[in-house]
Enzyme design. Sequence first.
Site, short mmCIF file in Angstrom:
data_model
loop_
_atom_site.label_atom_id
_atom_site.label_comp_id
_atom_site.label_asym_id
_atom_site.label_seq_id
_atom_site.Cartn_x
_atom_site.Cartn_y
_atom_site.Cartn_z
N LEU A 221 44.51 -28.55 -32.66
CA LEU A 221 44.19 -29.90 -33.15
C LEU A 221 42.90 -29.91 -33.97
CD1 LEU A 221 44.78 -32.55 -30.35
CD2 LEU A 221 46.25 -31.91 -32.23
N LEU B 220 51.28 -35.97 -28.85
CA LEU B 220 50.85 -36.26 -27.47
C LEU B 220 49.56 -35.53 -27.10
CD1 LEU B 220 54.30 -35.75 -25.64
CD2 LEU B 220 53.52 -37.72 -26.97
N ALA C 98 45.91 -34.21 -26.50
CA ALA C 98 44.58 -34.84 -26.49
C ALA C 98 43.78 -34.31 -25.33
CB ALA C 98 44.71 -36.36 -26.35
N SER D 184 47.15 -45.50 -25.24
CA SER D 184 46.89 -45.55 -23.80
C SER D 184 46.43 -46.93 -23.37
CB SER D 184 45.81 -44.54 -23.46
OG SER D 184 45.23 -44.84 -22.22
N GLU E 81 44.16 -47.32 -21.47
CA GLU E 81 42.69 -47.23 -21.44
C GLU E 81 42.08 -47.98 -22.63
OE1 GLU E 81 40.10 -45.58 -19.43
OE2 GLU E 81 41.69 -46.02 -18.03
N TYR F 114 37.04 -41.53 -24.26
CA TYR F 114 38.50 -41.34 -24.33
C TYR F 114 39.17 -42.61 -24.86
CZ TYR F 114 43.34 -41.02 -22.89
OH TYR F 114 44.71 -41.06 -22.89
N LYS G 273 41.26 -43.31 -28.43
CA LYS G 273 42.64 -43.79 -28.51
C LYS G 273 42.74 -45.06 -29.37
CE LYS G 273 44.94 -40.68 -26.27
NZ LYS G 273 46.06 -39.94 -26.86
N ARG H 131 52.01 -33.61 -12.91
CA ARG H 131 50.71 -34.15 -13.28
C ARG H 131 49.63 -33.09 -13.08
NH1 ARG H 131 48.10 -37.68 -16.37
NH2 ARG H 131 47.78 -39.73 -15.45
N1 GDD Z 1 40.70 -38.61 -11.33
C1 GDD Z 1 40.17 -39.25 -10.28
N2 GDD Z 1 39.62 -38.53 -9.26
N3 GDD Z 1 40.23 -40.61 -10.24
C2 GDD Z 1 39.73 -41.23 -9.15
C3 GDD Z 1 39.15 -40.55 -8.08
C4 GDD Z 1 39.09 -39.13 -8.14
O1 GDD Z 1 38.61 -38.43 -7.25
N4 GDD Z 1 38.76 -41.46 -7.15
C5 GDD Z 1 39.09 -42.67 -7.62
N5 GDD Z 1 39.67 -42.56 -8.84
C6 GDD Z 1 40.12 -43.67 -9.70
C7 GDD Z 1 39.51 -43.63 -11.10
O2 GDD Z 1 38.15 -44.12 -11.07
C8 GDD Z 1 40.48 -44.55 -11.84
O3 GDD Z 1 40.12 -45.89 -11.67
C9 GDD Z 1 41.82 -44.29 -11.13
O4 GDD Z 1 41.50 -43.59 -9.91
C10 GDD Z 1 42.81 -43.47 -11.93
O5 GDD Z 1 42.17 -42.31 -12.43
P1 GDD Z 1 42.99 -41.11 -13.16
O6 GDD Z 1 44.13 -40.70 -12.32
O7 GDD Z 1 41.98 -40.07 -13.52
O8 GDD Z 1 43.64 -41.80 -14.44
P2 GDD Z 1 43.04 -42.83 -15.51
O9 GDD Z 1 43.58 -44.18 -15.18
O10 GDD Z 1 41.59 -42.69 -15.66
O11 GDD Z 1 43.70 -42.31 -16.87
C11 GDD Z 1 45.06 -41.89 -16.95
O12 GDD Z 1 45.86 -42.94 -17.42
C12 GDD Z 1 45.64 -43.34 -18.76
C13 GDD Z 1 46.59 -44.48 -19.08
O13 GDD Z 1 46.05 -45.66 -18.58
C14 GDD Z 1 45.11 -40.67 -17.87
O14 GDD Z 1 46.39 -40.11 -17.80
C15 GDD Z 1 44.83 -41.05 -19.30
O15 GDD Z 1 45.00 -39.92 -20.15
C16 GDD Z 1 45.83 -42.15 -19.70
O16 GDD Z 1 45.64 -42.52 -21.03
#
Ligand code: GDD
Length: 326
Positions: free
Chosen positions: A61, A82, A84, A127, A129, A151, A155, A186
Amino acid sequence: MKKALITGISGQDGSYLAEFLLKKNYQVHGIIRRVALEDETHRLWRLRKIKKDLNLHSGSLESFPSLAKIINQVQPDEIYHLAAQSYVSNSFEDEFSTLNTNINGTHFMLASTKEFAPQSKFYFAGSSEMFGKTVETPQNETTKFYPRSAYGISKVTGFELTRNYREAYNTFATTGILFNHESPRRGFEFVTRKISLAVARIKNNLQKEISLGNIKAKRDWGHAKDYVEAMWLMLQQQKPLDYVIGTGEQHTVEEFLSIAFQHVGLNFKDYLKIDKNLFRPAEVETLLADPINSKKKLGWKPKIKFEELVVEMVESDLRNVKDKTY
Ligand code: GDD
């Protein structure tokens, strides 16, 4: 035979999409970093079953020429961009490379498409996000963006670039604004997989506790397998439009935890440690899709329910632990 080109083909979504397109009789091409091609066992495990049916090209990329060359050579009918840096937490630790890779990568892909394969239909992985600190609930295609991380900002920029190519150069370019989507494929850094693996390891006495940050965060979680179909449907429409893709149902991280532990007969409260260091400097507290457009215009509806998703992930990690895959 239709040709599709996928960036990020070795990731969760890329691997499900490749399987889906092969079943539809597409010739499937993927762009993979050279380091990944040289380390198949660790980097290409999601493609193990279908690798022989794919055409993989080495590219990055960060390199416009590498992407332009592949697009020119393949002349795809459909491009799914996709790839990133997709881990939100990491984007706080390294804002610069997240912005560089995600924004330039999308720009390079769009510019190469316009220059070398202008007939191609282009899908950009947006996303939820982008909605960040949400200004309304639920979120739809007209909801104002308020990103809360590098991030999210990358996006939003990708979304604007995609829209501008559509309007300025007539590229069939669309953005799917996908809410969280999970599966047994995942990555381990995301909260759902961190939980499902921890449950399997705790059940087997390999781990004593799980440390998490904000378990009150609310997300609209679906299954990645369902979501790749929505990507494809977006490119089969007459007109290139942007769509919100989600279930319209919201759960907390705590609910995910509770169902996952319950499934193996345990109570998460006996194993949970809250770690302040795992909280984000700016959190996205609540996300919920209003998927009315995708339902009405694409005829898309998610098939796999939240509880089924949690159980599938835990069951898969129980097998992984038993087989010593991890
Ligand atoms: N990763 C992670 N680890 N998240 C945690 C933890 C931990 O130990 N504890 C709590 N969380 C909370 C994060 O603060 C967040 O609010 C939620 O769990 C989800 O975190 P993630 O699973 O890391 O996903 P995300 O929502 O930040 O982002 C994902 O979804 C997006 C779409 O909305 C990713 O896949 C992104 O790439 C995607 O765009």
